[in-house]
Design an enzyme around this catalytic site. Structure first.
Site, PDB file in Angstrom:
ATOM      1  N   SER A 159       0.721  -1.065  -0.134  1.00  0.00           N
ATOM      2  CA  SER A 159      -0.006   0.078  -0.092  1.00  0.00           C
ATOM      3  C   SER A 159       0.796   1.250   0.050  1.00  0.00           C
ATOM      4  O   SER A 159       1.656   1.464  -0.874  1.00  0.00           O
ATOM      5  CB  SER A 159      -0.902  -0.098   1.270  1.00  0.00           C
ATOM      6  OG  SER A 159      -1.944   0.878   1.092  1.00  0.00           O
ATOM      7  N   HIS A 192      -4.244  -1.707  -4.550  1.00  0.00           N
ATOM      8  CA  HIS A 192      -5.539  -2.012  -4.150  1.00  0.00           C
ATOM      9  C   HIS A 192      -6.338  -1.581  -5.610  1.00  0.00           C
ATOM     10  O   HIS A 192      -7.708  -0.970  -5.437  1.00  0.00           O
ATOM     11  CB  HIS A 192      -5.991  -0.902  -3.013  1.00  0.00           C
ATOM     12  CG  HIS A 192      -5.244  -1.138  -2.021  1.00  0.00           C
ATOM     13  ND1 HIS A 192      -4.940  -2.252  -1.342  1.00  0.00           N
ATOM     14  CD2 HIS A 192      -4.604   0.078  -1.088  1.00  0.00           C
ATOM     15  CE1 HIS A 192      -4.321  -2.015  -0.183  1.00  0.00           C
ATOM     16  NE2 HIS A 192      -3.727  -0.674  -0.230  1.00  0.00           N
TER      17      HIS A 192
END
Length: 234
Positions: free
Chosen positions: A127, A162
């Site tokens: 992330s 994501h």
């Protein structure tokens, strides 16, 4: 010059129980029992996050884990440099990409990471810990999804994590690339990993056969081209 490597992870100890992506990452370290330092800076050095890392990595016999906190800094400048440059792997956790970069730059960690990278330390993360290595990234650091164009620049282009799991990620990243707000780059879905060697993609893996890593580029007609990269199932 040492070979330089960055691994972007769409998972790992904080999201997956099987350890497949972390095993794959450790397999690319320059030693068989690497020193692995976790930087939870993007989470504000959340104690629970650091503990989760140690719980996952301390029992492993194939690495020597440690955690570096900058919000509760224990090292002076010389010791900080010595610790980071002694690592074989630097693993960066998720959280707020903009805050992460600001704190690193305040403490000079950005310069130390570049030095470690040039010396052959494997840099990796999930992330925000994946976003930080590229020239730019797609982020929710400011609330709404948007672009951030001042990453460390160790990887050319941009990064979007994501890609499949957060509503709006795919169209928002594609708009950023289409308008030129971000350079073309790599979007990766949860469950995947991509390794860059000397700035080039050299391996793509997935723990889920339905998950992919994509190359996303402007198409010259106001839109983008999205191309899935071949991957190996872990």
């Amino acid at each position: 010059m040492s070979e330089t490597q960055v691994a972007l992870l769409g998972g790992g100890f904080s999201t997956d129980d099987d350890g497949l992506l972390d095993d794959w990452m450790l397999g690319h370290a320059r030693t068989s029992r690497p020193r692995v330092c976790f930087l939870p800076t993007a989470s504000g050095d959340a104690a629970g996050y650091a503990e989760m890392f140690l719980t996952a990595f301390a029992p492993r016999r194939n690495c020597i884990p440690s955690v570096l906190s900058l919000f509760r800094r224990e090292f002076d400048d010389e010791a900080l440099r010595g610790h980071l440059l002694a690592q074989d792997v630097i693993y960066v956790g998720g959280g707020n990409t903009a805050n992460l970069l600001a704190v690193w730059r305040t403490h000079g960690v950005d310069r130390l990471l570049r030095e470690a990278y040039d010396r052959g330390t494997l840099l990796c993360g999930i992330s925000a810990g994946a976003n930080c290595w590229a020239q730019g990234s797609h982020t929710d650091s400011f609330g709404p999804l948007t672009f951030l164009s001042d990453g460390l620049g160790l990887l050319p282009g941009s990064v979007c994590p994501h890609y499949d799991s957060e509503p709006g990620r795919r169209p928002s990243y594609q708009r950023s690339v289409a308008t030129g707000a971000l350079p073309g780059g790599w979007a990766f879905e949860d469950g995947t990993g991509v390794l860059f060697t000397d700035g080039q993609v050299t391996e793509v893996v997935t723990r889920d056969p339905a998950a992919h890593v994509y190359r996303v580029e402007r198409d010259g007609a106001g839109g983008v081209r999205e191309r899935p990269l071949p991957s190996r199932l872990l």
